[in-house]
Enzyme design. Structure first.
Site, PDB file in Angstrom:
ATOM      1  N   ASP A 173       0.845  -1.206   0.000  1.00 52.41           N
ATOM      2  CA  ASP A 173       0.000   0.000   0.000  1.00 52.41           C
ATOM      3  C   ASP A 173       0.878   1.254   0.000  1.00 52.41           C
ATOM      4  O   ASP A 173       1.882   1.303   0.696  1.00 52.41           O
ATOM      5  CB  ASP A 173      -0.877   0.024   1.247  1.00 52.41           C
ATOM      6  CG  ASP A 173      -1.882  -1.119   1.268  1.00 52.41           C
ATOM      7  OD1 ASP A 173      -3.062  -0.878   1.031  1.00 52.41           O
ATOM      8  OD2 ASP A 173      -1.451  -2.271   1.520  1.00 52.41           O
ATOM      9  N   ASP A 194      -0.699  -2.348  -4.373  1.00 57.31           N
ATOM     10  CA  ASP A 194      -1.914  -2.386  -3.541  1.00 57.31           C
ATOM     11  C   ASP A 194      -2.512  -0.985  -3.609  1.00 57.31           C
ATOM     12  O   ASP A 194      -2.193  -0.233  -4.536  1.00 57.31           O
ATOM     13  CB  ASP A 194      -1.593  -2.855  -2.110  1.00 57.31           C
ATOM     14  CG  ASP A 194      -2.811  -3.527  -1.462  1.00 57.31           C
ATOM     15  OD1 ASP A 194      -3.917  -2.957  -1.570  1.00 57.31           O
ATOM     16  OD2 ASP A 194      -2.680  -4.601  -0.861  1.00 57.31           O
ATOM     17  N   HIS A 216      -3.877  -0.578  -6.721  1.00 57.99           N
ATOM     18  CA  HIS A 216      -5.281  -0.976  -6.601  1.00 57.99           C
ATOM     19  C   HIS A 216      -6.233   0.218  -6.496  1.00 57.99           C
ATOM     20  O   HIS A 216      -7.387   0.040  -6.141  1.00 57.99           O
ATOM     21  CB  HIS A 216      -5.470  -1.902  -5.394  1.00 57.99           C
ATOM     22  CG  HIS A 216      -4.787  -3.225  -5.550  1.00 57.99           C
ATOM     23  ND1 HIS A 216      -4.808  -4.199  -4.581  1.00 57.99           N
ATOM     24  CD2 HIS A 216      -4.056  -3.731  -6.567  1.00 57.99           C
ATOM     25  CE1 HIS A 216      -4.114  -5.258  -5.001  1.00 57.99           C
ATOM     26  NE2 HIS A 216      -3.647  -4.994  -6.196  1.00 57.99           N
ATOM     27  N   ARG A 247     -12.520   3.310  -5.268  1.00 67.97           N
ATOM     28  CA  ARG A 247     -13.262   2.244  -4.582  1.00 67.97           C
ATOM     29  C   ARG A 247     -13.726   2.702  -3.206  1.00 67.97           C
ATOM     30  O   ARG A 247     -12.978   3.322  -2.451  1.00 67.97           O
ATOM     31  CB  ARG A 247     -12.359   1.017  -4.450  1.00 67.97           C
ATOM     32  CG  ARG A 247     -12.908  -0.051  -3.528  1.00 67.97           C
ATOM     33  CD  ARG A 247     -12.330  -1.400  -3.817  1.00 67.97           C
ATOM     34  NE  ARG A 247     -10.915  -1.490  -3.461  1.00 67.97           N
ATOM     35  CZ  ARG A 247     -10.252  -2.648  -3.389  1.00 67.97           C
ATOM     36  NH1 ARG A 247     -10.864  -3.796  -3.670  1.00 67.97           N
ATOM     37  NH2 ARG A 247      -8.984  -2.659  -3.056  1.00 67.97           N
ATOM     38  N   LYS A 249     -15.400   0.564  -0.053  1.00 70.50           N
ATOM     39  CA  LYS A 249     -15.801  -0.794   0.330  1.00 70.50           C
ATOM     40  C   LYS A 249     -16.079  -0.862   1.823  1.00 70.50           C
ATOM     41  O   LYS A 249     -15.359  -0.280   2.633  1.00 70.50           O
ATOM     42  CB  LYS A 249     -14.738  -1.820  -0.084  1.00 70.50           C
ATOM     43  CG  LYS A 249     -13.362  -1.546   0.454  1.00 70.50           C
ATOM     44  CD  LYS A 249     -12.344  -2.595   0.016  1.00 70.50           C
ATOM     45  CE  LYS A 249     -10.937  -2.162   0.379  1.00 70.50           C
ATOM     46  NZ  LYS A 249      -9.888  -3.137   0.173  1.00 70.50           N
TER      47      LYS A 249
END
Ligand SMILES: *[C@@H]1O[C@H](CO)[C@@H](O)[C@H](O)[C@H]1NC(C)=O
Ligand SMILES: *[C@@H]1O[C@H](CO)[C@@H](O)[C@H](O)[C@H]1NC(C)=O
Ligand SMILES: *[C@@H]1O[C@H](CO)[C@@H](O)[C@H](O)[C@H]1NC(C)=O
Ligand SMILES: *[C@@H]1O[C@H](CO)[C@@H](O)[C@H](O)[C@H]1NC(C)=O
Length: 356
Positions: A173, A194, A216, A247, A249
């Protein structure tokens, strides 16, 4: 007169050269932190295996400069390799410096899910502070987190974990923010495997003028455990060849709140799975299971545009009906041929969900 100027010049030169505590060997760390000039120059430092470059308990007003190449010994362990904590701190990267994690020594494609035990890299816990111009390369796992910060700007951070693309980097990350108030992250570059940016809690966060490559995407969550993200602005960012563009989530069966969040002028290039994905059934990554209630209120998607790959989905919203409130949506994402139907899109929101 000339002689006098010469002497003065010499004194000035000495003053500049000796400015700051030159931290070149690890056993000087404590002395550096206590030194009266509150200026630590971390120069070509080698941090022994399994040791923390522990820059906590800093005197208020300390300036930390990284110069040369900072390296670390190899050990399998948990925890952070670098910790920075204090008030009114400036952490500066000097031109040409490099903080090199040499992550290939840990990389095995498994990240945080087994294989070698991998330390996380840098955590800052700062107040009224600036972090500017750090160049961090090849971290074993997560790179940089700002946790429990207040009034902090993080700028011109270069997270370069490009080598991990081919050498087994995983869960690397880039930049995370948690439990913080008034943190701005700007003009950063992240190339990793990530989330480019992730936030799991906190308020008054800005993420602007950043470029994300290979990872990501820009991510809120995974949310749960009653945590709140409110007043987040993501503006003028470019997301290149990430699995996701944007995103949000939340974890199945858990709650919390996402409120007053704006994504504005975000460009996607060649995203591989989802241009925008908002889902309430993490750890599932798509409409595999039913979403559970999680409020997402006052969300604005304004001019999020660009392309995803053919095998990708342009937009997926998969949330519990009634969870979203007051969404405004203006996106233009093209290229994805994988068409998935959406769930829970609030009434009156004109969103090209399920369309190619
Ligand atoms: C937010 O933090 C910045 C420093 O990054 C500071 O200049 C500004 O005054 C802070 N804003 C508030 C409302 O405290
Ligand atoms: C948008 O971000 C890019 C990349 O950081 C930067 O070069 C550009 O100046 C930014 N544009 C504006 C309007 O701030
Ligand atoms: C919604 O979010 C925007 C942007 O963060 C903010 O300016 C506005 O005040 C919010 N509106 C409400 C009703 O909270
Ligand atoms: C959506 O955003 C684009 C780009 O900013 C703009 O040209 C367009 O007018 C917007 N559409 C709506 C319905 O607001």
């Amino acid at each position: 007169m000339n002689l006098l100027l010469g002497v003065l010049g010499g004194l000035l030169l000495i003053a500049t050269v000796t400015n700051g505590f030159d931290l070149n060997t690890f056993d000087q760390l404590d002395a550096a932190k206590k030194s009266s000039d509150k200026h630590i120059v971390i120069r070509d430092l080698f941090v022994p295996a399994g040791k923390v470059l522990d820059l906590t308990n800093l005197q208020a007003g300390t300036v930390i400069e990284f110069t040369g190449r900072v390296t670390f010994g190899f050990a399998e362990w948990d925890g952070f390799m670098v910790l920075i904590k204090g008030k009114n701190i400036r952490v500066l990267g000097k031109p040409g410096h490099l903080i090199d994690g040499e992550g290939h020594r840990w990389w095995d494609g498994k990240g945080g899910h087994g294989g070698k035990k991998k330390p996380r890299f840098m955590q800052v816990t700062l107040e009224d502070s600036l972090v500017s111009g750090l160049h961090i390369k090849n971290t074993p796992k997560d790179c940089f987190v700002a946790n429990f910060c207040k009034n902090v700007r993080i700028e011109y951070l270069n997270v370069d974990i490009k080598d991990g693309d081919k050498k087994g980097g995983h869960n690397t990350d880039g930049i995370g923010v948690g439990g913080s108030t008034n943190v701005t992250v700007s003009n950063c570059k992240v190339h990793n495997q990530d989330d480019c940016f992730c936030i799991g809690s906190g308020r008054d966060t800005v993420f602007e003028n950043n470029v994300c490559t290979g990872g990501h995407g820009i991510s809120i969550g995974s949310m749960g455990a009653g945590k709140t993200v409110e007043r987040l602005l993501v503006r003028n960012c470019t997301v290149i060849r990430n699995t996701n563009g944007i995103r949000i989530k939340s974890r199945k069966g858990e709650t919390g709140l996402v409120k007053d969040v704006t994504f504005q002028n975000v460009e996607l290039q060649g995203v591989t799975q989802y241009g925008i994905i908002i889902h309430g059934n993490y750890p599932d990554n798509g409409p595999k299971s039913e979403p559970t209630p999680f409020p997402i209120e006052n969300l604005t998607i304004d001019n999020v545009h660009g392309t995803v790959g053919r095998k990708a989905t342009n937009i997926l919203v998969w949330v519990y009906p009634g969870s979203p409130k007051n969404w405004k949506w203006n996106s233009s994402i093209t290229g994805g041929k994988r068409r998935l139907s959406c769930k829970g899109v609030p009434q009156g929101v004109n969103m090209p969900c399920g369309k190619v």
